[in-house]
Design a protein around this motif. Sequence first.
Motif, mmCIF file in Angstrom:
data_model
loop_
_atom_site.group_PDB
_atom_site.id
_atom_site.type_symbol
_atom_site.label_atom_id
_atom_site.label_comp_id
_atom_site.label_asym_id
_atom_site.label_seq_id
_atom_site.Cartn_x
_atom_site.Cartn_y
_atom_site.Cartn_z
ATOM 1 N N UNK A 1 0.305 -1.278 -0.405
ATOM 2 C CA UNK A 1 -0.253 0.012 0.255
ATOM 3 C C UNK A 1 1.047 1.491 -0.189
ATOM 4 N N UNK A 2 0.696 2.351 -0.932
ATOM 5 C CA UNK A 2 1.442 3.428 -1.148
ATOM 6 C C UNK A 2 1.652 4.160 0.505
ATOM 7 N N UNK A 3 2.302 4.971 0.562
ATOM 8 C CA UNK A 3 2.439 6.060 2.060
ATOM 9 C C UNK A 3 1.142 7.042 1.985
ATOM 10 N N UNK A 4 0.906 7.291 0.929
ATOM 11 C CA UNK A 4 0.187 8.118 0.912
ATOM 12 C C UNK A 4 -1.684 7.734 1.173
ATOM 13 N N UNK A 5 -1.754 6.678 0.746
ATOM 14 C CA UNK A 5 -3.287 5.678 0.943
ATOM 15 C C UNK A 5 -3.142 5.430 2.751
ATOM 16 N N UNK A 6 -1.878 5.251 2.477
ATOM 17 C CA UNK A 6 -1.761 5.011 4.277
ATOM 18 C C UNK A 6 -2.343 6.116 5.111
ATOM 19 N N UNK A 7 -1.858 7.579 4.797
ATOM 20 C CA UNK A 7 -1.874 8.947 5.753
ATOM 21 C C UNK A 7 -3.055 9.558 5.237
ATOM 22 N N UNK A 8 -4.024 8.935 4.221
ATOM 23 C CA UNK A 8 -5.020 9.574 4.146
ATOM 24 C C UNK A 8 -6.267 8.622 5.271
ATOM 25 N N UNK A 9 -6.525 6.936 4.958
ATOM 26 C CA UNK A 9 -6.878 6.593 6.077
ATOM 27 C C UNK A 9 -6.411 6.854 8.121
ATOM 28 N N UNK A 10 -5.382 7.224 7.615
ATOM 29 C CA UNK A 10 -5.061 7.576 9.112
ATOM 30 C C UNK A 10 -5.719 8.996 9.149
ATOM 31 N N UNK A 11 -5.494 9.938 8.549
ATOM 32 C CA UNK A 11 -6.094 11.254 8.972
ATOM 33 C C UNK A 11 -7.709 10.668 8.632
ATOM 34 N N UNK A 12 -8.608 9.644 7.945
ATOM 35 C CA UNK A 12 -9.718 9.425 8.209
ATOM 36 C C UNK A 12 -9.971 8.508 10.046
ATOM 37 N N UNK A 13 -8.893 8.453 10.310
ATOM 38 C CA UNK A 13 -8.556 7.221 11.450
ATOM 39 C C UNK A 13 -9.093 8.479 12.807
ATOM 40 N N UNK A 14 -8.148 9.994 12.823
ATOM 41 C CA UNK A 14 -7.710 10.486 13.462
ATOM 42 C C UNK A 14 -9.053 11.293 13.092
ATOM 43 N N UNK A 15 -9.901 11.767 12.624
ATOM 44 C CA UNK A 15 -11.038 12.711 12.481
ATOM 45 C C UNK A 15 -12.248 11.948 12.827
#
Length: 332
Positions: A1-15
């Motif tokens: 999985x691309x790091x950009x996708x991982x961080x998109x998911x992490x931002x979603x999890x945080x919100x």
Amino acid sequence: MELTTIWFLLVAVLFTGYFILEGFDFGVGMLLPVLGRDDRERRVMINTIGPVWDGNEVWLITAGGAMFAAFPEWYATLFSGFYLPLLLILLALIVRGVAFEYRHKRPEASWKRRWDAAIFFGSLVPAILWGVAFANILRGVPLTADHEYAGGLFNLLNPYALLGGATTAALFLTHGAVFIALKTVGDIRDRAAALAVRLGVGTAVLAVAFLSWTLTIRSSTAAVVFAVGAALALLGGLAAAKVRREGWAFTGTAVAIALAVATLFAALFPNVLPSTLDPAGTLTAVNAASTPYTLKIMTWVAVIFTPIVLAYQGWTYWVFRKRIGVAHIPQH
């Protein structure tokens, strides 16, 4: 999985974490003049969130920091285009925090009424405006090819966004009522449980309407699954509240909020801020991201510190898990 996708998911999890935890904070604040019949009952309500409300706001700070570091173009465009709504949210959160600290400083009823009003409006304004903001993020805003916001305030106050604001406010009200029923004893618990069921009916209607409209604007298989799951979780939570199983009711409303937020992010991906003017102006998880090296460093930091923060916050909730009532509040 691309790091950009991982961080998109992490931002979603945080919100998602922010809306679940701060959601019941907002709900308690909005219900303060509704359920609190006298000062002692209002103090009970405030004390249910007293040990945790400021910790819950850390999720927002972390989400904003993650967005700034991982997706600087998204952060810059969002905070410039949505400047006024986000400023109002910030001011409301500041006023609410001050109200929690200053309400008990003087015994006069008029003094407490003013701070109670500050808590109410400091909870209501963010509850509405977060829905407005995220609805506009998914719907898209007028962005130029240079990723500059070309609209005004009234571009953000469209019918879809206003429905989003009403939906988040209703969800947080229901979530807050369930939380009060979970954390209190006595008459206030009974009234909160009954109110949660009544509020939940209207909330379910708004949520179904908003999520259905969302899926007509942008959709994916995951978004549809999440939306159906959110509706079922909310109905399950209301059924549990009806039979006075507050723990399951709170789980149901929390899962409903989580899946509703997941619906928005799943429908949005791979975009992070679509443009309604020029497709070239659309920000995606790729063109809005930081350099791969930055994302790699951030990933290691997140892997190390996230479990520590989660463990600490979980411990906080465990320590303050007991119910409270007016018998625990001394009379002045």
